[in-house]
Design an enzyme around this catalytic site. Structure first.
Site, PDB file in Angstrom:
ATOM      1  N   LYS A 285      -4.810  -2.439   7.032  1.00  0.00           N
ATOM      2  CA  LYS A 285      -4.088  -1.184   7.403  1.00  0.00           C
ATOM      3  C   LYS A 285      -3.742  -1.522   8.943  1.00  0.00           C
ATOM      4  CE  LYS A 285      -3.521   0.813   3.700  1.00  0.00           C
ATOM      5  NZ  LYS A 285      -2.099   1.179   3.135  1.00  0.00           N
TER       6      LYS A 285
ATOM      7  N   ASN B  11       3.832   3.261   0.435  1.00  0.00           N
ATOM      8  CA  ASN B  11       2.525   3.667  -0.022  1.00  0.00           C
ATOM      9  C   ASN B  11       1.722   2.986  -0.694  1.00  0.00           C
ATOM     10  OD1 ASN B  11       0.759   6.228  -0.066  1.00  0.00           O
ATOM     11  ND2 ASN B  11       1.190   6.061  -2.204  1.00  0.00           N
TER      12      ASN B  11
ATOM     13  N   TYR C 204      -9.564  -4.121   3.352  1.00  0.00           N
ATOM     14  CA  TYR C 204      -8.763  -3.185   3.321  1.00  0.00           C
ATOM     15  C   TYR C 204      -8.464  -2.555   4.587  1.00  0.00           C
ATOM     16  CZ  TYR C 204      -6.935   1.792   2.321  1.00  0.00           C
ATOM     17  OH  TYR C 204      -6.043   2.765   2.278  1.00  0.00           O
TER      18      TYR C 204
END
Length: 249
Positions: A161, A92, A157
């Site tokens: 991902k 996470n 980012y």
């Protein structure tokens, strides 16, 4: 509920926000939880808070250096030696930035990729070896809705991902033979500390675009992780589960 009774879970980025909520949800369901933070102080503080709420549960705080594969391996080995197994890994920990392409410095892009992608790979590698030897396990990662739709600023980012998604699907295919399921959760706009700092006049137009007319809560994401970690999802692997209120549909 005891969907994860006596399962051992290792959660990175678990000192606040989504990761902390996942730790709470797993503890509610009978798991033994290792909460990982970027600093020993924050990890110990989060573990202490959780211990107050779950006094009879096994909870420990660790602070491995997620930029260092050796530190990751040391932490995973410690969990195996201490608790005898590792059933669930939750990747996470992550960071973001809002730089334009023109302003992105190489070291800033590299920092995002190191934590959001490299750490996921090395944590998964270390955990998978333990899981393979014990007969199976579950690897879960936090993706994002922007991995699917992109975003106007901060390309690092969503790029990171998107890499998490590719790694998830590839490891699911590779590790299935070892009875290791690999999935990811892609949150939408979630009510975390970061989001609460955003002005309401910025947030409200985003809410108006969401069919459910609200932003998500950390518990919404934790519930998805719980499902994927449990035997209820025993035939699910290689999935990127969107939990975003259909925000971009």
């Amino acid at each position: 509920m005891t969907l994860l009774k006596d399962k051992v879970a290792f959660i990175t980025g678990a000192t606040r926000g989504i990761g902390y909520s996942v730790a709470e949800k797993f503890l509610e369901n009978g798991a033994k939880v290792i909460v990982c933070g970027s600093r020993e102080e924050s990890a110990a503080k989060a573990a202490a808070r959780l211990k107050e709420k779950f006094p009879d549960s096994y909870i420990e705080g660790l602070a491995p250096d997620l930029s260092n594969p050796a530190s990751i391996q040391e932490a995973i080995t410690y969990v195996k030696e201490t608790l005898g197994r590792l059933d669930i890994l939750v990747n996470n920990a992550g960071i973001s930035a809002s730089h334009t392409l023109y302003d992105y410095k190489p070291e800033e892009f590299e920092k995002i990729m190191n934590l959001n992608v490299n750490a996921v790979f090395f944590c998964s590698q270390a955990a998978a070896k333990v899981m393979r030897d014990q007969g199976g396990g579950v690897i879960l990662s936090t993706s994002s809705m922007v991995s699917i739709y992109g975003q106007a600023l901060g390309a690092g980012y969503p790029t990171s991902k998107f890499a998490v998604n590719g790694l998830t699907k590839s490891l699911a295919r590779e590790l299935g033979k070892d009875n290791i399921r690999v999935n990811a959760v892609a949150p939408g706009i979630i009510n975390t500390d970061m989001m609460r700092a955003v002005p309401k006049d910025v947030i409200q137009p985003l809410i108006n675009q969401i069919p459910l007319k609200r932003i998500g809560e950390p518990e919404d994401i934790a519930n998805a992780f719980l499902f994927l970690a449990s035997d209820l999802a025993s035939y699910i692997t290689g999935v990127i589960l969107s939990v975003d209120g259909s925000a971009m549909s």
